[in-house]
Write a protein that holds these residues in place. Structure first.
Motif, PDB file in Angstrom:
ATOM      1  N   THR A  78      16.049  34.663  -2.659  1.00  0.00           N
ATOM      2  CA  THR A  78      14.669  35.129  -2.823  1.00  0.00           C
ATOM      3  C   THR A  78      14.491  35.954  -4.086  1.00  0.00           C
ATOM      4  N   ASP A  79      15.593  36.520  -4.610  1.00  0.00           N
ATOM      5  CA  ASP A  79      15.491  37.272  -5.863  1.00  0.00           C
ATOM      6  C   ASP A  79      15.548  36.374  -7.094  1.00  0.00           C
ATOM      7  N   GLY A  80      15.612  35.046  -6.922  1.00  0.00           N
ATOM      8  CA  GLY A  80      15.562  34.108  -8.040  1.00  0.00           C
ATOM      9  C   GLY A  80      16.908  33.565  -8.460  1.00  0.00           C
ATOM     10  N   THR A 111       8.667  23.440  -0.293  1.00  0.00           N
ATOM     11  CA  THR A 111       9.494  24.660  -0.272  1.00  0.00           C
ATOM     12  C   THR A 111       9.647  25.157   1.171  1.00  0.00           C
ATOM     13  N   VAL A 112      10.916  25.520   1.516  1.00  0.00           N
ATOM     14  CA  VAL A 112      11.226  26.121   2.823  1.00  0.00           C
ATOM     15  C   VAL A 112      11.914  27.460   2.551  1.00  0.00           C
ATOM     16  N   ASN A 118      17.798  34.933   3.424  1.00  0.00           N
ATOM     17  CA  ASN A 118      17.456  35.253   2.030  1.00  0.00           C
ATOM     18  C   ASN A 118      17.613  34.019   1.126  1.00  0.00           C
ATOM     19  N   ILE A 119      17.127  32.852   1.643  1.00  0.00           N
ATOM     20  CA  ILE A 119      17.325  31.581   0.924  1.00  0.00           C
ATOM     21  C   ILE A 119      15.993  30.849   0.848  1.00  0.00           C
ATOM     22  N   ILE A 120      15.775  30.244  -0.317  1.00  0.00           N
ATOM     23  CA  ILE A 120      14.602  29.388  -0.547  1.00  0.00           C
ATOM     24  C   ILE A 120      15.099  27.999  -0.947  1.00  0.00           C
ATOM     25  N   VAL A 121      14.623  26.975  -0.251  1.00  0.00           N
ATOM     26  CA  VAL A 121      15.003  25.593  -0.565  1.00  0.00           C
ATOM     27  C   VAL A 121      13.765  24.867  -1.089  1.00  0.00           C
ATOM     28  N   SER A 122      13.848  24.341  -2.357  1.00  0.00           N
ATOM     29  CA  SER A 122      12.782  23.525  -2.967  1.00  0.00           C
ATOM     30  C   SER A 122      13.298  22.092  -3.058  1.00  0.00           C
TER      31      SER A 122
END
Length: 642
Positions: A78-80, A111-112, A118-122
């Motif tokens: 989430t922090d990039g 996007t999920v 603390n994970i973003i999946v595109s």
């Protein structure tokens, strides 16, 4: 046939509507499938993230790859911070992609986000398989209605079309007979259905009318073609006819054609047009044409063409060089006789060259032109025969002609071989102040007059024109002194190059100041075009001439684009209107209005206006009624020795 076309058009529209409706349904179904796939993928990815404990991007990516086919995948915190990213080339079927785009489908990345991990999946699903199936089904739905709808109609209309074709075959054959003279066979009327037999009578009437119209149009076309290839002044064939004849009968000839090609150039045409008027120029051209016709009349298959305003082309087939020289001498003799009768400095010069089949016309024209240049360096109406042309390069030939001219010009400059004439500008009223224009004739060593226009053109080309202008000025000043003509006003023509040359301006100012009493009686004539080439240097030159006590005339005025600013800033003393405005001015209302306007403008700022090429009493009276200041031309007075 109109009914059949309407039927086919209706079938086509129905098939198109059916195909469009089918495709719309298919698109909606495919969009639903894609949305379902996206929703399913979103749920699965959320479950994978919820049950994933380590937060390792590679492990997550392997799990996702086992579950889906992806075009793009990016796993980040989430922090990039990017944990894993991969992409593959996207190759969607073109038709499927286009159709779906038309209905608003966008292939966007989804996007999920899992805050606990603390994970973003595109990601973007790879739906190529679904799109391929959609494209195949679309093609089927598009073409099947067209095939099913049109096939019966085409089969049904085929028989009707064949019967119409059989009926029109005989009619077309008859029409071909109308338009093709070589076709003499009769039409087969047995192929025409009984209900169309009455057309026969109408077609026979059409045949008779068409034949009469065709004959009339053929005669008119031949007459128009002949006029297009004929010179209006002399009645001779023109340049287009010459090019056609040379291409067909000489250049492409399979026979071994040979002979003499010559160009006769009427070097006095420009001078006559300017000094005596265009009517006299046309008469001069007609006389030269008659001389050529008489001289060539005894030669078999001779040809005469008028190439342009001043050039005639002569073709003498199967003539030897020796016979060509005899022809040239006789032609020169005829020109000399005409020169005496017409009071001309010369009549025409002739360049001669041999030709043979396959010779390029451009080479012959170039060599003949060079021969004319060489002839002009000899006596009046001379000719030159360029015999040795084998291996003669075009640039060398031109250089040869230039060198001869250079020698002639140097001879004139070294030995002052010029003579001066004067032509009066007659004042139109007592208050007008005019002068006599000095005209120059250049001579050879044998005291023969050179063609003035050609001499000045070559002097300009060979950078000798400033020296020529100096010689003319020196000679004029000298003769004015010797003959005690201090009380008369004289005009001297200057080239544009001299006007814009600083060294010449310095020399002229010193020379005029040396003879200040004569300078006050001189008027320098410069063309309007020459003045317009450089406004600043023109103004500087005029100011210098005024300081020295002399005056300026802008001649050939009206042929360029000149504004009132030209008068106001340059401040010439006189303008001499171009001869095109004075020719038949008594009949031309437009020229009368223009001349009156220019005279009024000039008089308001103190500039005198002269007219040249005044050739009739009617022109003189009209110009005087428009308040012209002075007239010049052969009607007013011919040039006389200074």
């Amino acid at each position: 046939m109109r009914i059949l076309r309407t039927l086919l058009l209706g079938q086509l529209l129905a098939a198109i509507l059916l195909a469009a409706f089918s495709v719309i349904i298919l698109v909606k179904f495919t969009q639903q499938q894609m949305a379902a796939n996206q929703k399913n993928a979103h749920v699965v990815i959320e479950q994978i993230l919820n049950h994933h404990l380590t937060g390792d991007g590679k492990i997550i990516s392997r799990q996702l790859e086992r579950s889906f086919s992806l075009n793009h995948l990016r796993i980040s915190q989430t922090d990039g911070v990017v944990l894993h990213e991969q992409s593959q080339t996207i190759n969607r079927p073109v038709l499927a992609d286009t159709l779906l785009a038309l209905f608003g489908t966008e292939f966007k990345r989804q996007t999920v986000k899992n805050d606990e991990q603390n994970i973003i999946v595109s990601y973007e699903l790879n739906q190529a398989s679904l799109l391929k199936q959609f494209q195949q089904a679309s093609l089927l739905f598009i073409f099947m209605p067209l095939i099913i709808g049109w096939l019966p109609a085409l089969i049904g209309t085929g028989g009707i079309s064949r019967s119409y074709r059989r009926a029109t075959t005989a009619i077309n054959q008859l029409i071909d007979n109308f338009t093709d003279n070589t076709q003499t066979t009769d039409a087969d009327w047995s192929k025409i259905p009984l209900e169309l037999v009455k057309i026969k009578e109408g077609l026979k009437k059409l045949e008779s009318h068409t034949q009469s119209q065709f004959q009339s149009m053929t005669l008119k076309a031949e007459d128009i073609a002949e006029q297009a290839y004929k010179d209006s002044v002399t009645g001779l064939p023109n340049r287009n006819r010459f090019l056609q004849f040379f291409e067909e009968n000489i250049f492409k000839s399979k026979d071994n054609e040979f002979g003499i090609f010559a160009i006769t150039r009427c070097t006095e045409l420009q001078t006559l047009n300017q000094s005596r008027g265009y009517q006299e120029g046309d008469n001069y051209i007609r006389e030269v044409a008659e001389i050529l016709k008489k001289q060539m009349g005894s030669y078999i298959d001779h040809k005469i063409y008028r190439l342009n305003s001043s050039d005639f082309a002569l073709l003498l087939p199967r003539i030897t060089p020796k016979e060509a020289e005899k022809f040239a001498l006789q032609l020169q003799s005829r020109f000399n006789e005409f020169q005496k009768l017409a009071d001309l400095d010369s009549v025409a010069y002739t360049g001669i060259v041999s030709y043979e089949s396959g010779k390029e016309l451009g080479d012959l024209l170039a060599i003949a032109d060079t021969s004319i240049s060489l002839a002009q360096t000899k006596q009046s109406n001379a000719w030159h025969f360029q015999k040795d042309i084998i291996g003669l390069e075009l640039n060398r030939s031109n250089g040869y002609g230039n060198q001869n001219w250079r020698n002639v010009i140097d001879e004139v400059l070294t030995n002052n071989r010029i003579s001066l004439l004067a032509q009066l500008i007659q004042p139109a009223n007592r208050s007008s102040r005019t002068y006599s224009e000095i005209l120059v004739r250049f001579k050879t060593q044998e005291d023969q007059i050179l063609p003035t226009a050609s001499f000045l053109a070559m002097a300009e080309k060979l950078d000798k024109i400033i020296e020529i202008d100096r010689l003319i000025i020196e000679t004029a000043l000298s003769e004015i002194k010797q003959k005690n003509l201090h009380d008369q006003y004289f005009g001297i023509n200057l080239s544009a190059r001299s006007v814009h040359d600083d060294q010449f301006s310095i020399w002229l100012e010193r020379r005029l100041l040396k003879d200040a009493n004569i300078a006050s009686k001189l008027v320098f004539e410069v063309t309007e075009f020459g003045m317009q080439q450089n406004f600043k240097t023109s103004k500087r030159f005029i100011d210098m001439v005024h300081r020295a006590g002399a005056r300026i005339t802008v001649e050939r005025f009206g042929v360029g684009i000149t504004s009132f600013k030209f008068f106001r800033d340059l401040k010439p003393d006189y303008v001499k209107m171009d001869g095109s405005y004075t020719r038949r001015i008594n009949e031309d209302k437009n020229n009368q209005y223009f001349m009156r306007l220019m005279i009024d403008l000039a008089h308001r700022i103190g500039v005198g206006v002269f007219a040249e090429n005044v050739e009739t009493q009617e022109e003189k009276h009209m110009l005087e009624s428009l308040f012209i200041d002075g007239n010049q031309g052969y009607y007013i007075g011919k040039p006389t020795p200074l």
